[in-house]
Write a protein that holds these residues in place. Structure first.
Motif, mmCIF file in Angstrom:
data_model
loop_
_atom_site.group_PDB
_atom_site.id
_atom_site.type_symbol
_atom_site.label_atom_id
_atom_site.label_comp_id
_atom_site.label_asym_id
_atom_site.label_seq_id
_atom_site.Cartn_x
_atom_site.Cartn_y
_atom_site.Cartn_z
ATOM 1 N N GLY A 134 8.786 -8.391 37.732
ATOM 2 C CA GLY A 134 9.238 -10.046 37.997
ATOM 3 C C GLY A 134 8.497 -10.751 37.101
ATOM 4 O O GLY A 134 8.620 -12.098 37.318
ATOM 5 N N GLN A 135 7.439 -10.419 36.293
ATOM 6 C CA GLN A 135 6.749 -11.317 35.565
ATOM 7 C C GLN A 135 7.049 -11.656 34.199
ATOM 8 O O GLN A 135 7.670 -10.574 33.751
ATOM 9 N N MET A 136 6.883 -12.545 33.709
ATOM 10 C CA MET A 136 6.848 -12.756 32.050
ATOM 11 C C MET A 136 5.869 -13.612 31.641
ATOM 12 O O MET A 136 5.285 -14.441 32.375
ATOM 13 N N CYS A 137 5.474 -13.606 30.414
ATOM 14 C CA CYS A 137 4.660 -14.201 29.440
ATOM 15 C C CYS A 137 5.334 -15.522 29.187
ATOM 16 O O CYS A 137 6.441 -15.799 29.674
ATOM 17 N N PRO A 138 4.494 -16.367 28.274
ATOM 18 C CA PRO A 138 5.233 -17.669 28.213
ATOM 19 C C PRO A 138 6.423 -17.529 27.111
ATOM 20 O O PRO A 138 7.013 -18.492 26.966
ATOM 21 N N ARG A 139 6.344 -16.470 26.387
ATOM 22 C CA ARG A 139 7.419 -16.395 25.323
ATOM 23 C C ARG A 139 8.653 -16.652 25.650
ATOM 24 O O ARG A 139 9.439 -17.369 24.968
ATOM 25 N N PRO A 140 9.353 -16.133 26.659
ATOM 26 C CA PRO A 140 10.701 -16.184 27.089
ATOM 27 C C PRO A 140 11.179 -17.499 27.049
ATOM 28 O O PRO A 140 12.304 -18.094 26.523
#
Lengths: 862, 220, 230
Positions: free
Chosen positions: A97-103
């Protein structure tokens, strides 16, 4: 009582060209202003009968981020048909459920102010960087007709092999455009970007453990992480998982980062090893030397001397028969051929890392094993001769038994999929014959072995396709389609691509933005944005789970765009059929069918959806033989669409021991697999392996070629004229090379250590600046033997004296109003590293050597 | 293609809906006008009594002219309603209905409450106070539209209440102020038109019985 | 009972990715040149003994907020839950709050916000590529990715002449959600909740670790705390 209401003539079109308002009329009565759809047309209000907050009327749609190749499952928040926010997909076990700043930057891509709205046709026949293409809008019909006309000429002249498809980034629907189009048409030339990506990294794992792929890493249980150019807190691989677990890793493990720059990960590590760019292999073999000399190898995995006494004494040869090897092959031969003299003191003279630090890290790594990770990345692998560096660094996992171990490096779980239907019945004689011709990138020639999975010419040599086209060797290319690619920007030696495209008679570019490659195009087709406007799926792995992640439209396409990998080939097939060549159309219409209804696609949009359903069937269709076998058993297509991700079971350690995919089935330090591959290539050309190595610019001869060994860095430019070693790195905000037109990228660029907002700085150690009499923040020219760029100087202690570093991703002279300083005059913002990087290779893997300090430069006041 | 609405349309309610819609649009900055505004002006007033159709035709030509060059009308619009130094015609109900006018005071809240009771939430373009003239006119459009398309008398009640307790009490004064301050012929005609509508509305709505009985629909 | 909202930032978990900054921009329709959520970073030492430090910053929602005490119109105010909030309708754009704030987290709309999408621009390739304004009109929003939820408690986009600042995402708190930066942080480095609840995550984090605040000498009593080291 009801009256039929019909739209009157007053149905209107707003300034934007979208019909928003209508004027509906009851029969025999006066009309009433209404919105399209018949509801009240409100400017200031929204209907909210339950007086709910707007939070409740938004919906979340699952998709996949392709900003890097972590390929994270994400969910898009959609309000009133607009994408407004993105989060990690909570259904995903891989990124939990995490994501980095890119999306989030993708929001600025899909709504980029400079997107191409409609197909464009070139009106200026002269091609060149200084020529204005004179693009004018055309309909999709007209655009596809222009392309089909040119392709039909090739068929009529029986030279279909002179057609090429260039592929950059892709989804798993790629085979439709990349394979079936050229092969049914009659060309061998599907040219992918893989060799500018990370093929040399796979080389390391393949010729040791028989695995041509990226590895996964058991960060949860590891006690030591040794990163080779890897910067997982900011770029490939598995960024969100790495970010999320890093606090935990730091609590229980030691972290050492080999990187000439103080990277984001180095900043959060215990040890930083600022290796001299391109000398990573020296460091790796010295670590291997230390592990053996100190007796720290894995007895369980590698084995031991028969009498238990360590005979790996520096400088001394060992008798092979004294050692009983278990799951590995050639430990003693490796020592004798390469390692015995590779002391840390020797390595210090090569790679500039103090011997004491080499020893400390090697011992710490080995003592933590098998819960230890030697993490090989493109930084160490994508160098000239970098295949051997990858081999050496990955071999450390074999030495300490961390390959396929808890807390170590592992391969992957199976993510089942179906393939596109067999198209060979639709290949006519011309297609069958001509699609077997040699390819334009010269793969498999003596100078370009490209040993993908050990096969000579098995891999692509992306960057060399430009030279193939320029030299017309093996022939000239007359018609080419490139999609999701920008080789005039992303390949080193950009000038060759510019010349090759000037020369190319007919070029089609499928792209979201008017990019450097579009500038040379005869027809430009506006592409759907992958995250918001496209059907497809991706397969990847993080956190010991493999997954299939769905990409689906969450909004109506903003402009008149089509999906590159499905709709474009469908429309092309239609246009070809209208001109008498209907094989492709018959293939798409006849072989593709909805797995649920059996219905064949009737238009391009249905085709995209049906292809996605077909290829992902094992994930969701209980009638499929692989359903539920390797992971989630999703409850039908609707469940897959709702959840967006299929998760594999968790990886199980230790199953590969004794069953590696190598010639010997063992983890090979003396690579029989590489020996066979090299022999195959040499035999094909009637030469010796030594001759192959000489032609391909390696220094090793004899048996050394089959073991991980040190090869000196190869650099372009004379040291006296170009005193500094230039190297590049990635950004934690790079969506590959496509972020520069996003203001959020520019406004937060200083999140990359050493970098500045709204700039593209060259980072130099203050010691060098003082010697060169250069000041912080002044504009400088960075000149290599092949090109020059002009950028701002940043003095920074995070780079070694004698080296200068710059991030990749800016220096666009096209792409958009932010990315370029002046789009119309083709003046870049910042500088493109690929202008000064020479077109050098790690030829055994076919890879472009973008790392390893391949260019020497001088830096002078602008 | 618009979807079909399978209900009978009350011609009076339809016309009134159109009129309020067009007035709301016409009071917005000319820069934001859609190209079809003149078309709506002719089509909307046909079923209304004179002098409204005549004024509609006049507005039609004035609007068409402005669409050719929006500059002067945009400047006049800004002078009238936006400032920056002095607003010639206050576009908010509070200004006319409160002794010491203030934004977001009881009058603004009355309007906001009425919108919510009718099932409307602030949209993305609602930037100004709830009691801005364009919001209130659009609200009347919505109520008349709902009356026309559903035939439900509740919508008539809502219009009556809103007009008598609120909009009808200040819109004539607004039109008066506009007639006095307007330099541009378009805004002069618009002021006449609004005055005409006010007269017509009071006639139409006067036949509806008083709504004291309908507590549920009464904004507090 | 009123809440005492606070944020604890665990620098040990933070990796300096700026995910908070960008998520905030998206959630709050923040102009590109402002950063309600921001960071300071610093490289110190001499090669090869170099350290890099990164500290995320945002409005500290001070208990003793100089921006509130210095605002002449009560546009800047403390909510009963301890949030430092701003009422645009009362803001006269005097910038006294900006001057008073020792943390530089208040931004002033000197120009109209979001010019790329709101002002007319020329297409790079006429008739073929779009413009920002055209894109915004195409999707019928002031900026294409405009978040309407922001407008529930604050101006959706703050106008020219007004200041603006972080609100701890008060509109999300009302809906029982965490601030956008907290939800977006991939490192789980941001811990948010009610200090009046001794079992809340920030209360527990502060009980376990030594706490620090920015510029304690200013006497502002920040509600943003930092624990551990980057």
């Amino acid at each position: 009582m009801s009256t039929e209401i019909t739209p009157s003539e007053q149905a209107s079109t707003s300034q934007t060209g979208i019909s928003r308002r209508s004027f509906v009329k009851g029969a025999g009565t006066v009309g009433i202003v209404a919105a399209v759809g018949g509801s009240a047309l409100l400017e200031f209000f929204t209907r909210d009968p339950a007086a709910q907050s707007s939070e409740l009327v938004s919906r979340w749609v699952a998709s996949t981020c392709q900003g890097c190749t972590s390929w994270c499952p994400v969910v898009v928040r959609v309000v009133d048909g607009r994408a407004v926010h993105i989060r990690g997909n909570p259904e995903s076990l891989a990124n939990h459920g995490q994501m980095c700043p890119r999306p989030l930057l993708a929001l600025q891509q899909v709504y980029d102010p400079d997107r191409i709205k409609v197909p464009m046709r070139r009106t200026n026949p002269s091609k060149g960087r200084d020529e204005d293409p004179g693009f004018v809008p055309v309909s999709w019909d007209e655009a596809m007709g222009l392309i089909a006309d040119k392709m039909m000429e090739l068929r009529q002249n029986e030279e279909t092999h002179k057609f090429a498809v260039f592929r950059g980034r892709y989804s798993y629907l790629r085979d439709i455009i990349y394979s079936s189009v050229p092969k049914v048409f009659g060309s061998p030339n599907g040219i992918s970007h893989s060799a500018i990506c990370a093929e040399a990294e796979k080389f390391g794992a393949y010729f040791t453990e028989g695995f041509w792929d990226y590895r996964d890493y058991d960060l949860e249980h590891t006690r030591y992480v040794l990163c080779w150019g890897a910067d997982p807190l900011s770029s490939n691989r598995q960024v969100p998982h790495a970010i999320n677990i890093w606090g935990h890793v730091r609590d229980r493990a030691q972290i050492a980062v080999v990187d000439p720059r103080l990277s984001a990960t180095a900043a959060k590590a215990n040890e930083w090893l600022p290796v001299l760019p391109g000398e990573d292999a020296a460091l790796a073999v010295a670590m291997a030397h230390t592990i053996l000399a100190e007796g720290l190898w894995s007895r369980e995995f590698v084995g031991n001397f028969q009498d238990g006494v360590n005979l790996f004494i520096p400088g001394q040869t060992v008798d092979e028969s004294t050692f009983d090897e278990i799951h590995t092959h050639g430990i003693v031969r490796w020592w004798n051929l390469e390692l015995k003299d590779r002391t840390p003191e020797w390595a210090e003279t090569q790679c500039a890392i103090p011997a004491a630090q080499i020893r400390r890290v090697a011992k710490g790594f080995a003592k933590a094993a098998p819960a230890a990770i030697s993490w090989v990345s493109p930084g160490t692998a994508m160098q000239a001769r970098g295949g051997y560096a990858a081999l050496a660094a990955h071999a450390l996992n074999g030495l300490v038994g961390s390959a396929d171990s808890k807390g170590g490096t592992v391969q992957k779980t199976k993510v089942p999929q179906d393939n596109i239907p067999d198209f060979s019945p639709y290949q006519d004689d011309l297609a069958k014959t001509f699609s077997k011709k040699p390819k334009i990138d010269q793969r498999g020639t003596l100078a370009f072995p490209a040993l993908n999975k050990g096969k000579s010419g098995g891999g692509v040599v992306t960057n060399n396709a430009a030279d193939g086209m320029l030299q017309e060797d093996p022939y000239d290319i007359k018609v080419a389609i490139a999609y999701w690619a920008n080789f005039t920007f992303s390949c080193s030696g950009t000038d060759r691509w510019e010349r090759a495209l000037e020369k190319l008679p007919f070029f089609v570019h499928v792209t979201t933005n008017p990019s450097e490659m579009s500038h040379y195009a005869d027809v430009v087709l506006p592409a759907a944005h992958q995250l918001f406007e496209k059907w497809s799926f991706l397969k990847s792995k993080q956190n010991l789970h493999g997954y299939a992640s769905l990409t689906q439209p969450s909004i109506e396409p903003v402009w008149d765009v089509r999906q590159d990998e499905t709709e474009v080939p469908w429309l092309l097939a239609e246009a070809l059929a209208a001109r008498g060549f209907d094989n492709l159309q018959r293939y798409y219409q006849g072989e593709f069918a909805d797995p649920e209804t059996g219905q064949h696609p009737r238009d391009s949009k249905e085709f995209a959806l049906i292809a996605t359903k077909m290829l992902t069937r094992p994930c969701w269709d209980s009638g499929h033989k692989d359903y539920g076998k390797y992971g989630d058993a999703l409850d039908g297509w609707g469940d897959f669409v709702a959840k967006g991700v299929w998760n594999s079971h968790r990886f199980e350690y230790g199953k590969k021991w004794g069953k590696f995919g190598t010639e010997t089935g063992k983890f090979e330090f003396y690579s029989e697999t590489l020996k066979k591959a090299l022999q195959g290539h040499a035999d094909k050309h009637g030469v010796s392996i030594d001759e192959v190595l000489a032609v391909t610019h390696y220094v090793a001869t004899g048996e050394l070629a089959f073991v991980p060994h040190f090869e000196p860095a190869l650099r372009w430019g004379d040291e006296s004229e170009y005193p500094l070693i230039f190297f590049e790195h990635r950004s934690r905000l790079n969506r590959e090379g496509r972020s520069a037109n996003c203001t959020w990228y520019q406004a937060h660029k200083n999140a990359d250590p050493g970098d500045e907002n709204w700039d593209d700085v060259l980072k130099m150690n203050p010691v060098d600046a003082s010697l060169l009499d250069l000041q912080d923040r002044q504009m400088v020219r960075v000149v290599s033997s092949t090109g020059e760029i002009e950028v701002r100087l940043k003095l920074w202690e995070g780079v070694r004296p004698g080296t200068v570093a710059k991030c990749y991703g800016q220096g666009h002279w096209a792409y958009g109003r932010v990315a370029a300083a002046d789009f119309n005059r083709r003046i870049p913002r910042g500088g493109n590293n690929n202008v000064i990087l020479p077109p050098e290779y790690d030829r055994l893997s076919g890879s472009t050597a973008r790392h390893g300090g391949v260019a020497r430069v001088k830096v002078v006041r602008a | 293609m618009p979807e079909q609405i399978n209900v009978a349309l009350d011609p009076v309610a339809s016309s009134r809906a159109n009129v309020f819609y067009v007035l709301a649009r016409a009071l917005e900055p000319p820069r934001t006008w859609d190209e079809d505004l003149p078309g709506l002006l002719v089509s909307s007033f046909g079923a209304m009594p004179e002098p409204l159709p005549e004024l509609g035709a006049k507005l039609y030509s004035q609007v068409a002219e402005i669409l050719g060059d929006r500059e002067q009308a945009a400047i006049d619009h800004a002078k009238l309603f936006l400032g920056p130094f002095e607003i010639l015609v206050a576009p908010w109900a509070s200004f006319y209905l409160e002794e010491e006018p203030r934004l977001m005071g009881p009058t603004s809240h009355y309007a906001a409450r009425a919108y919510a009771d009718a099932g409307l939430a602030p949209g993305e373009k609602l930037k100004d106070a709830p009691d801005h003239v364009t919001h209130e006119l659009e609200f009347m459009y919505f109520l008349a539209f709902s009356e026309a398309t559903t035939g439900d008398p509740a919508w008539t009640d809502r219009q009556d209440l809103f007009w008598q307790e609120h909009l009808g009490r200040w819109l004539p004064k607004f039109a008066e102020a506009l007639a006095e301050a307007a330099a541009h012929p378009f805004y002069q005609t618009l002021a006449e038109m609004i005055t005409g509508i006010c007269v017509f509305e009071s006639d139409v709505l006067a036949v509806v019985p008083p709504a004291e009985s309908s507590d549920a629909a009464t904004p507090m | 009972m009123a809440k005492r909202y606070a944020m604890v930032i665990d620098l040990h978990r933070c990796v300096g990715c700026a995910g908070c900054d960008i998520a905030c921009k998206s959630e709050n329709n923040v102009p590109e040149s402002f950063a309600w959520s921001n960071h300071v970073q610093q490289t110190s030492g001499v090669f090869p003994d170099v350290q890099y430090r990164y500290i995320p910053t945002l409005c500290n929602h001070c208990e003793n907020a100089p921006c509130v005490t210095n605002c002449p119109t009560t546009a800047m105010y403390k909510s009963e839950d301890g949030l430092t909030l701003h009422d645009v309708s009362k803001c006269i754009g005097c910038r006294a709050c900006q001057v008073a704030c020792p943390y530089g987290v208040i931004y002033f709309n000197k120009d109209a916000p979001h010019p790329v999408f709101m002002e007319d621009g020329e297409a790079l390739i006429p008739d073929c590529t779009s413009t920002g304004r055209e894109t915004a009109e195409r999707v019928d929003a002031p900026i294409p990715y405009y978040n309407p939820s922001r407008a529930e408690t604050y101006e959706g986009i703050r106008p020219r002449g007004a200041v603006e600042k972080c609100t701890f995402c008060d509109h999300r708190l009302l809906n029982g959600q965490l601030p956008a930066c907290v939800e977006a942080c991939p490192a789980d480095a941001r811990i948010f909740g009610d200090l009046n609840d001794p079992d809340s995550p920030p209360s527990r984090a502060l009980a376990k670790h030594h706490r620090r605040v920015l510029k304690p000498e200013q006497g502002t009593r920040p509600r943003v705390f930092y624990i551990r080291d980057f």
